[in-house]
Design a protein around this motif. Structure first.
Motif, PDB file in Angstrom:
ATOM      1  N   LYS A 185      31.105  23.154   1.483  1.00 52.47           N
ATOM      2  CA  LYS A 185      32.015  23.699   0.471  1.00 52.47           C
ATOM      3  C   LYS A 185      31.664  23.178  -0.922  1.00 52.47           C
ATOM      4  O   LYS A 185      31.617  23.946  -1.888  1.00 52.47           O
ATOM      5  N   VAL A 186      31.416  21.871  -1.029  1.00 52.31           N
ATOM      6  CA  VAL A 186      31.051  21.290  -2.331  1.00 52.31           C
ATOM      7  C   VAL A 186      29.764  21.931  -2.839  1.00 52.31           C
ATOM      8  O   VAL A 186      29.661  22.307  -4.024  1.00 52.31           O
ATOM      9  N   HIS A 187      28.774  22.075  -1.986  1.00 53.16           N
ATOM     10  CA  HIS A 187      27.514  22.672  -2.418  1.00 53.16           C
ATOM     11  C   HIS A 187      27.651  24.158  -2.723  1.00 53.16           C
ATOM     12  O   HIS A 187      27.001  24.677  -3.637  1.00 53.16           O
ATOM     13  N   ALA A 188      28.504  24.848  -1.975  1.00 58.57           N
ATOM     14  CA  ALA A 188      28.702  26.276  -2.219  1.00 58.57           C
ATOM     15  C   ALA A 188      29.250  26.527  -3.615  1.00 58.57           C
ATOM     16  O   ALA A 188      28.811  27.438  -4.318  1.00 58.57           O
ATOM     17  N   ILE A 189      30.217  25.708  -4.028  1.00 60.29           N
ATOM     18  CA  ILE A 189      30.834  25.897  -5.345  1.00 60.29           C
ATOM     19  C   ILE A 189      30.004  25.259  -6.444  1.00 60.29           C
ATOM     20  O   ILE A 189      29.699  25.891  -7.462  1.00 60.29           O
ATOM     21  N   ASP A 190      29.621  24.007  -6.249  1.00 59.46           N
ATOM     22  CA  ASP A 190      28.996  23.235  -7.334  1.00 59.46           C
ATOM     23  C   ASP A 190      27.513  23.548  -7.542  1.00 59.46           C
ATOM     24  O   ASP A 190      26.993  23.347  -8.646  1.00 59.46           O
ATOM     25  N   LEU A 191      26.834  24.025  -6.512  1.00 60.74           N
ATOM     26  CA  LEU A 191      25.394  24.291  -6.639  1.00 60.74           C
ATOM     27  C   LEU A 191      25.052  25.761  -6.390  1.00 60.74           C
ATOM     28  O   LEU A 191      24.404  26.394  -7.217  1.00 60.74           O
ATOM     29  N   LEU A 201      36.638  35.675 -10.595  1.00 58.59           N
ATOM     30  CA  LEU A 201      35.313  35.362 -10.072  1.00 58.59           C
ATOM     31  C   LEU A 201      35.379  34.215  -9.080  1.00 58.59           C
ATOM     32  O   LEU A 201      35.804  33.112  -9.410  1.00 58.59           O
ATOM     33  N   ASP A 202      34.956  34.494  -7.871  1.00 58.36           N
ATOM     34  CA  ASP A 202      34.655  33.463  -6.876  1.00 58.36           C
ATOM     35  C   ASP A 202      33.164  33.194  -7.003  1.00 58.36           C
ATOM     36  O   ASP A 202      32.341  34.049  -6.647  1.00 58.36           O
ATOM     37  N   VAL A 203      32.806  32.030  -7.518  1.00 63.45           N
ATOM     38  CA  VAL A 203      31.399  31.777  -7.840  1.00 63.45           C
ATOM     39  C   VAL A 203      30.509  31.704  -6.612  1.00 63.45           C
ATOM     40  O   VAL A 203      29.273  31.734  -6.732  1.00 63.45           O
ATOM     41  N   THR A 204      31.092  31.626  -5.412  1.00 66.21           N
ATOM     42  CA  THR A 204      30.285  31.586  -4.192  1.00 66.21           C
ATOM     43  C   THR A 204      29.934  32.982  -3.692  1.00 66.21           C
ATOM     44  O   THR A 204      29.176  33.115  -2.723  1.00 66.21           O
ATOM     45  N   SER A 205      30.470  34.018  -4.339  1.00 66.13           N
ATOM     46  CA  SER A 205      30.254  35.395  -3.905  1.00 66.13           C
ATOM     47  C   SER A 205      29.259  36.096  -4.806  1.00 66.13           C
ATOM     48  O   SER A 205      29.506  36.284  -6.010  1.00 66.13           O
TER      49      SER A 205
END
Length: 256
Positions: A107-113, A60-64
């Motif tokens: 990038k930080v927001h894409a993954i963390d939020l 799982l890529d959590v941004t997808s």
């Protein structure tokens, strides 16, 4: 095993290491079937394999968004339901608002939020189908940095604070909709996991523990299981009257 989570199916992002891997082990120990979700396939499979028949790995890529849909579908295909979602995947970045590049901020927001948003969006849609007998629970790993700011934590503070209020919004939505799904955020401080490897590599294990431990009133780093048992509690029906809350596990930092 005390079967605190007997019959529940949990999906844990960032499950290949750190808090996610520890939560997977403890939840399986307490009777849950656990889907270990991570972008790191080899490490994630190793964690799931240790759980035996109670474990299953999904990449799982959590941004997808498509990855999220596929991961949840696979979890339900494997174990028949989904009751618990732990959004633990995340990255850190120590830079001031002047130092950070826009690409790093995103990038930080894409993954963390964004990753937490996608998990909540699609998690709620699936979990609500399975809560007629067992209550559902979404647990979002924020940070003490989502409550207390640091001069060199601009993107991380922003993203983790977003997770805090997103969790409350999700909690209110689920309550208003009658879904029997609770949503809470968890706010740890320094926990001795791989997220601290950059400090470990720089200073060595003993010096790192001393430097970071001095910032904590209790005087030491936290242990993964000190967060993990809180996650078990939030996943269980023991916390059935608890939603929209923030669980602070910070050794006393926020009391100062």
């Amino acid at each position: 095993m005390t079967d605190r989570l007997k019959g529940k199916v949990a999906l844990i992002t960032g499950g290949a290491s750190g808090l996610g891997a520890n939560a997977a082990a403890l939840m399986a120990q307490e009777g849950a079937s656990v889907v270990v979700a991570d972008i790191a396939a080899d490490r994630g499979k190793a964690v799931a394999d240790k759980l035996g028949s109670a474990g299953h790995f999904v990449k799982l890529d959590v941004t997808s968004e498509e990855n999220w849909k596929a991961a949840i579908r696979e979890a339900v295909d494997k174990f028949g339901a989904l009751h618990v979602l732990v959004n633990s995947a995340g990255i850190g970045l120590s830079k001031t608002v002047e130092e950070i590049a826009l690409e790093e901020w995103r990038k930080v927001h894409a993954i963390d939020l964004d990753g937490v948003f996608l998990g909540c969006k699609h998690g709620v849609a699936e979990i609500k189908k399975h809560t007629h007998r067992l209550g559902g629970s979404i647990i979002n790993i924020s940070s003490i940095s989502g409550i207390i700011a640091g001069a060199n934590m601009a993107a991380y503070n922003s993203a983790k604070a977003g997770v805090r209020l997103l969790s409350k919004s999700v909690a209110l939505h689920c309550a208003k909709s009658g879904y029997n799904i609770r949503c809470n955020s968890v706010h740890p401080t320094f926990i001795d996991t791989p997220i601290l490897d950059k400090y470990r590599d720089r200073f060595g294990q003993e010096v790192m523990q001393q430097k970071l431990g001095r910032q904590v009133p209790i005087g030491r780093l936290g242990r993964p299981e000190e967060v993990g048992w809180a996650l078990v509690f939030l996943a269980s029906d023991e916390s059935s009257f608890m939603t929209g809350s923030e669980v602070v596990i910070d050794g006393g930092i926020s009391a100062m």
